[in-house]
Design a protein around this motif. Structure first.
Motif, PDB file in Angstrom:
ATOM      1  N   ARG A 105       0.743  -1.076   0.001  1.00 29.99           N
ATOM      2  CA  ARG A 105      -0.088   0.129  -0.008  1.00 29.99           C
ATOM      3  C   ARG A 105       0.963   1.317   0.099  1.00 29.99           C
ATOM      4  O   ARG A 105       0.382   2.229  -0.195  1.00 29.99           O
ATOM      5  CB  ARG A 105      -0.892   0.109   1.223  1.00 29.99           C
ATOM      6  CG  ARG A 105      -1.954  -0.983   1.162  1.00 29.99           C
ATOM      7  CD  ARG A 105      -2.765  -1.345   2.559  1.00 29.99           C
ATOM      8  NE  ARG A 105      -3.957  -2.125   2.246  1.00 29.99           N
ATOM      9  CZ  ARG A 105      -3.796  -3.534   2.452  1.00 29.99           C
ATOM     10  NH1 ARG A 105      -2.749  -3.988   2.393  1.00 29.99           N
ATOM     11  NH2 ARG A 105      -4.932  -4.192   2.220  1.00 29.99           N
ATOM     12  N   ILE A 106       2.197   1.208   0.443  1.00 27.68           N
ATOM     13  CA  ILE A 106       3.064   2.400   0.365  1.00 27.68           C
ATOM     14  C   ILE A 106       3.629   2.421  -1.169  1.00 27.68           C
ATOM     15  O   ILE A 106       3.557   3.716  -1.728  1.00 27.68           O
ATOM     16  CB  ILE A 106       4.241   2.239   1.296  1.00 27.68           C
ATOM     17  CG1 ILE A 106       3.396   2.138   2.773  1.00 27.68           C
ATOM     18  CG2 ILE A 106       5.004   3.198   1.172  1.00 27.68           C
ATOM     19  CD1 ILE A 106       2.652   3.039   3.182  1.00 27.68           C
ATOM     20  N   GLY A 107       4.176   1.474  -1.726  1.00 27.58           N
ATOM     21  CA  GLY A 107       4.713   1.518  -3.155  1.00 27.58           C
ATOM     22  C   GLY A 107       3.879   1.455  -4.154  1.00 27.58           C
ATOM     23  O   GLY A 107       4.263   1.879  -5.106  1.00 27.58           O
ATOM     24  N   GLY A 108       2.683   0.898  -3.867  1.00 29.70           N
ATOM     25  CA  GLY A 108       1.701   0.738  -4.890  1.00 29.70           C
ATOM     26  C   GLY A 108       1.759  -0.393  -5.685  1.00 29.70           C
ATOM     27  O   GLY A 108       2.099  -0.201  -7.018  1.00 29.70           O
ATOM     28  N   THR A 109       2.142  -1.512  -5.453  1.00 25.53           N
ATOM     29  CA  THR A 109       2.264  -2.762  -5.972  1.00 25.53           C
ATOM     30  C   THR A 109       1.209  -3.723  -5.547  1.00 25.53           C
ATOM     31  O   THR A 109       1.071  -4.070  -4.431  1.00 25.53           O
ATOM     32  CB  THR A 109       3.805  -3.184  -6.296  1.00 25.53           C
ATOM     33  OG1 THR A 109       4.115  -3.872  -4.920  1.00 25.53           O
ATOM     34  CG2 THR A 109       4.653  -2.242  -6.671  1.00 25.53           C
ATOM     35  N   LEU A 110       0.825  -4.657  -6.587  1.00 22.05           N
ATOM     36  CA  LEU A 110      -0.128  -5.876  -6.313  1.00 22.05           C
ATOM     37  C   LEU A 110       0.462  -7.101  -6.690  1.00 22.05           C
ATOM     38  O   LEU A 110       0.732  -7.049  -7.974  1.00 22.05           O
ATOM     39  CB  LEU A 110      -1.470  -5.386  -6.611  1.00 22.05           C
ATOM     40  CG  LEU A 110      -2.754  -6.415  -6.065  1.00 22.05           C
ATOM     41  CD1 LEU A 110      -2.887  -5.953  -4.944  1.00 22.05           C
ATOM     42  CD2 LEU A 110      -3.788  -6.026  -7.133  1.00 22.05           C
ATOM     43  N   THR A 111       0.668  -8.042  -5.984  1.00 18.79           N
ATOM     44  CA  THR A 111       1.019  -9.468  -6.323  1.00 18.79           C
ATOM     45  C   THR A 111      -0.341 -10.476  -6.620  1.00 18.79           C
ATOM     46  O   THR A 111      -1.035 -10.568  -5.451  1.00 18.79           O
ATOM     47  CB  THR A 111       2.006  -9.826  -5.642  1.00 18.79           C
ATOM     48  OG1 THR A 111       2.963  -9.245  -5.363  1.00 18.79           O
ATOM     49  CG2 THR A 111       2.451 -11.430  -6.359  1.00 18.79           C
ATOM     50  N   VAL A 112      -0.484 -10.780  -7.602  1.00 21.07           N
ATOM     51  CA  VAL A 112      -1.963 -11.770  -7.997  1.00 21.07           C
ATOM     52  C   VAL A 112      -1.744 -12.770  -8.794  1.00 21.07           C
ATOM     53  O   VAL A 112      -0.533 -12.830  -9.257  1.00 21.07           O
ATOM     54  CB  VAL A 112      -2.949 -10.857  -8.664  1.00 21.07           C
ATOM     55  CG1 VAL A 112      -3.222  -9.382  -7.887  1.00 21.07           C
ATOM     56  CG2 VAL A 112      -2.341 -10.620 -10.023  1.00 21.07           C
ATOM     57  N   GLN A 113      -2.403 -13.733  -8.557  1.00 23.16           N
ATOM     58  CA  GLN A 113      -2.460 -15.066  -9.433  1.00 23.16           C
ATOM     59  C   GLN A 113      -3.217 -14.755 -10.933  1.00 23.16           C
ATOM     60  O   GLN A 113      -3.955 -13.744 -10.980  1.00 23.16           O
ATOM     61  CB  GLN A 113      -2.844 -16.191  -8.730  1.00 23.16           C
ATOM     62  CG  GLN A 113      -2.149 -16.651  -7.373  1.00 23.16           C
ATOM     63  CD  GLN A 113      -3.094 -17.647  -6.738  1.00 23.16           C
ATOM     64  OE1 GLN A 113      -4.009 -18.075  -6.987  1.00 23.16           O
ATOM     65  NE2 GLN A 113      -2.251 -17.950  -5.546  1.00 23.16           N
ATOM     66  N   ALA A 114      -2.707 -15.354 -11.638  1.00 27.18           N
ATOM     67  CA  ALA A 114      -2.884 -15.371 -13.262  1.00 27.18           C
ATOM     68  C   ALA A 114      -4.799 -15.071 -13.511  1.00 27.18           C
ATOM     69  O   ALA A 114      -5.011 -14.513 -14.434  1.00 27.18           O
ATOM     70  CB  ALA A 114      -2.313 -16.232 -14.231  1.00 27.18           C
ATOM     71  N   GLY A 115      -5.468 -16.106 -12.765  1.00 28.18           N
ATOM     72  CA  GLY A 115      -6.949 -16.188 -13.174  1.00 28.18           C
ATOM     73  C   GLY A 115      -7.817 -15.089 -12.580  1.00 28.18           C
ATOM     74  O   GLY A 115      -8.921 -15.054 -12.675  1.00 28.18           O
ATOM     75  N   LEU A 116      -7.031 -14.118 -11.883  1.00 25.10           N
ATOM     76  CA  LEU A 116      -8.081 -12.900 -11.243  1.00 25.10           C
ATOM     77  C   LEU A 116      -8.595 -12.103 -12.248  1.00 25.10           C
ATOM     78  O   LEU A 116      -7.999 -11.729 -13.089  1.00 25.10           O
ATOM     79  CB  LEU A 116      -7.226 -12.065 -10.394  1.00 25.10           C
ATOM     80  CG  LEU A 116      -7.952 -11.099  -9.477  1.00 25.10           C
ATOM     81  CD1 LEU A 116      -8.807 -11.643  -8.548  1.00 25.10           C
ATOM     82  CD2 LEU A 116      -6.886 -10.035  -9.169  1.00 25.10           C
ATOM     83  N   PRO A 117      -9.833 -11.994 -12.309  1.00 23.89           N
ATOM     84  CA  PRO A 117     -10.429 -11.375 -13.128  1.00 23.89           C
ATOM     85  C   PRO A 117     -10.163  -9.728 -13.217  1.00 23.89           C
ATOM     86  O   PRO A 117     -10.055  -9.377 -12.074  1.00 23.89           O
ATOM     87  CB  PRO A 117     -12.161 -11.431 -13.184  1.00 23.89           C
ATOM     88  CG  PRO A 117     -12.069 -12.892 -12.376  1.00 23.89           C
ATOM     89  CD  PRO A 117     -10.802 -12.682 -11.447  1.00 23.89           C
ATOM     90  N   LEU A 118     -10.157  -8.989 -14.261  1.00 24.79           N
ATOM     91  CA  LEU A 118      -9.503  -7.726 -14.310  1.00 24.79           C
ATOM     92  C   LEU A 118     -10.412  -6.839 -13.238  1.00 24.79           C
ATOM     93  O   LEU A 118     -10.024  -6.070 -12.434  1.00 24.79           O
ATOM     94  CB  LEU A 118      -9.555  -7.106 -15.740  1.00 24.79           C
ATOM     95  CG  LEU A 118      -9.331  -5.657 -15.860  1.00 24.79           C
ATOM     96  CD1 LEU A 118      -8.006  -5.340 -15.297  1.00 24.79           C
ATOM     97  CD2 LEU A 118      -9.307  -5.166 -17.489  1.00 24.79           C
ATOM     98  N   GLU A 119     -11.734  -7.053 -13.538  1.00 20.84           N
ATOM     99  CA  GLU A 119     -12.788  -6.155 -12.659  1.00 20.84           C
ATOM    100  C   GLU A 119     -12.633  -6.327 -11.326  1.00 20.84           C
ATOM    101  O   GLU A 119     -12.749  -5.505 -10.496  1.00 20.84           O
ATOM    102  CB  GLU A 119     -14.146  -6.359 -13.272  1.00 20.84           C
ATOM    103  CG  GLU A 119     -15.138  -5.406 -12.724  1.00 20.84           C
ATOM    104  CD  GLU A 119     -16.421  -5.392 -13.246  1.00 20.84           C
ATOM    105  OE1 GLU A 119     -17.093  -4.474 -13.847  1.00 20.84           O
ATOM    106  OE2 GLU A 119     -17.241  -6.549 -13.393  1.00 20.84           O
ATOM    107  N   GLN A 120     -12.373  -7.547 -10.985  1.00 20.38           N
ATOM    108  CA  GLN A 120     -12.159  -7.858  -9.493  1.00 20.38           C
ATOM    109  C   GLN A 120     -11.041  -7.279  -8.892  1.00 20.38           C
ATOM    110  O   GLN A 120     -10.824  -6.541  -7.785  1.00 20.38           O
ATOM    111  CB  GLN A 120     -12.048  -9.485  -8.966  1.00 20.38           C
ATOM    112  CG  GLN A 120     -13.315 -10.270  -9.334  1.00 20.38           C
ATOM    113  CD  GLN A 120     -13.340 -11.431  -8.793  1.00 20.38           C
ATOM    114  OE1 GLN A 120     -12.497 -11.933  -8.000  1.00 20.38           O
ATOM    115  NE2 GLN A 120     -14.158 -12.242  -9.395  1.00 20.38           N
TER     116      GLN A 120
END
Length: 462
Positions: A105-120
């Motif tokens: 939340r400080i640096g503004g990066t998010l780590t996600v898995q590939a199947g996450l829908p864009l809108e979510q």
């Protein structure tokens, strides 16, 4: 593959992934038989539904051992047939590999898995005061891994770039099951070859993207939208140059020729925005601070009116009003359905050659196919032009249209795919954009990383 071999493969996959992750049910196969393209639908031999990135790698290891061809599937919203199974393939779906793993939340990066829908993803970061700029009409269904695999663009490339520009790091499962971790979290990194770039835009032919580190932007406080009427493409280009110089917050610059505008109004039952019809319409969006941005947009467009670059303009007064202005551009989905079977083009044309290109293609298609509809629209700021032509009853006519348009793209030194990818549908036309040495190098990379040729075979290069 013989039934005995298929049974052995099924058993090995069940032992590796668990019975609930391996389906031979025909209803599941039907749901995974094709993407949004016109590529012929085909049921996969079985459907794999892994739950974790590690499961994806384990599945690929088993498939490689059995030399079983596999097609990688995300949200199945692709328009080039890349996720549509070919004969004998197993489908590997990333739908369950969809977790948000960590958020800086400080640096503004998010780590996600590939199947996450864009809108979510968009909703999650916006609730935290951050913003992920990529936006597509298929946002509710498309997955972030697929967005990376095709280097998705969308409406805001003019300011934020393509998906490639929003990715800091990747994890990829190679075709033999090896996990290649490139989970960089910093903007500056000059530690050798940036290997993740091999996989962004490669359409799943070199490896399966399983995790991503994404770069976020501060959440803008307001969006401002305006619809401009201009007398010519040249004036639209002048307007773009002027707004780029004046508005740092310019995020979208969508171009619609009169033929597209008329068709959009007809199919979506929309009222004409202005009292008169104009040759070209431009939809402008800014994202930034509410008062400052709106005032800057109003002053800029007022100046353009005085100079005669813009003939008329509507500035949205509310969020609902902005949606009404965007409705003209977003009617494309209904037009695609109405004009089937159609030829739909997603091409890149250098700005200085776009007007000549449009006139050449319009003249050529109208002369050869006078009964069909030919529509032109696109993202002017990044040179991405869309052409929609149809309906066509004969496959030979569709092929002729494609050859005519792609040959003209080559003359204009453009590219045959700006944001939808090559897949299987455009693979026969790749030579219009890439030289034989380039295509041969792509083949060598494919052979190096996928020596058994099991992963998304026949896509991009034949």
């Amino acid at each position: 593959m013989h039934a005995q071999d298929m049974d052995a493969l099924h058993l090995a996959l069940v032992e590796t992934l668990g019975e609930d992750c391996v389906s031979v049910d025909t209803s599941v196969a039907d749901a995974h038989a094709g993407d949004w393209s016109d590529a012929p639908r085909m049921r996969p031999r079985m459907t794999l539904l892994p739950r974790t990135p590690e499961d994806v790698a384990r599945a690929l290891r088993v498939l490689a051992q059995h030399r079983q061809a596999v097609v990688v599937q995300g949200g199945l919203t692709g328009l080039a047939g890349g996720a549509t199974p070919q004969a004998g393939e197993v489908a590997l779906s990333l739908a369950r590999v969809n977790a948000i793993e960590s958020f800086d939340r400080i640096g503004g990066t998010l780590t996600v898995q590939a199947g996450l829908p864009l809108e979510q993803l968009q909703t999650f970061v916006e609730e935290e005061g951050w913003f992920f700029p990529l936006d597509l009409g298929a946002r509710g269904t498309c997955q972030i891994g697929g967005n990376a695999a095709t280097n998705a663009g969308g409406n805001r490339v003019i300011r934020f770039g393509t998906m490639r520009d929003l990715i800091l790091g990747l994890e990829v499962a190679l075709p033999d099951g090896t996990v290649l971790s490139m989970m960089n979290r910093v903007t500056k990194n000059t530690t050798g070859v940036d290997l993740k770039q091999l996989f962004i835009g490669s359409e799943g032919t070199l490896g399966v993207i399983t995790r991503l580190v994404l770069k976020l932007e501060p959440m803008p406080s307001a969006a401002n939208t305006a619809l401009c009427a201009v007398a010519s493409f040249d004036d639209a280009a002048r307007l773009l140059k002027s707004l780029r110089a004046r508005l740092a917050s310019l995020s979208s610059f969508e171009l619609m020729w009169q033929d597209f505008m008329s068709a959009a109004m007809d199919i979506a039952h929309l009222k004409a925005p202005f009292g008169d019809a104009y040759p070209v319409y431009v939809l402008v969006e800014t994202l930034g601070e509410a008062d400052d941005d709106r005032l800057a947009l109003e002053r800029s467009l007022e100046q353009m009116l005085e100079e005669g670059i813009v003939q008329d303009v509507i500035i949205a007064q509310t969020i609902e009003h902005a949606k009404q202005l965007w409705a003209y551009r977003e009617a494309v989905g209904e037009l695609l359905s109405k004009l089937k079977p159609h030829a739909a083009f997603d091409i890149g044309i250098p700005m200085e050659r776009m007007e000549r290109f449009v006139e050449a293609v319009r003249t050529s298609l109208a002369a050869r196919f006078p009964q069909q509809t030919h529509l032109f629209f696109g993202h002017l700021g990044d040179g991405n032009l869309h052409v929609l032509s149809g309906p066509y009853a004969a496959a030979s006519d569709l092929l002729e249209v494609e050859e005519r348009v792609y040959a003209t793209v080559k003359e204009a030194q453009g590219c045959i795919s700006a944001e939808h990818g090559i897949g299987v549908i455009k693979a026969p036309f790749l030579h219009y954009s890439r030289s034989e040495p380039e295509i041969e190098l792509m083949r060598k990379l494919k052979t190096l990383l996928d020596p058994t040729g099991i992963l998304n075979a026949g896509r991009v290069t034949k």
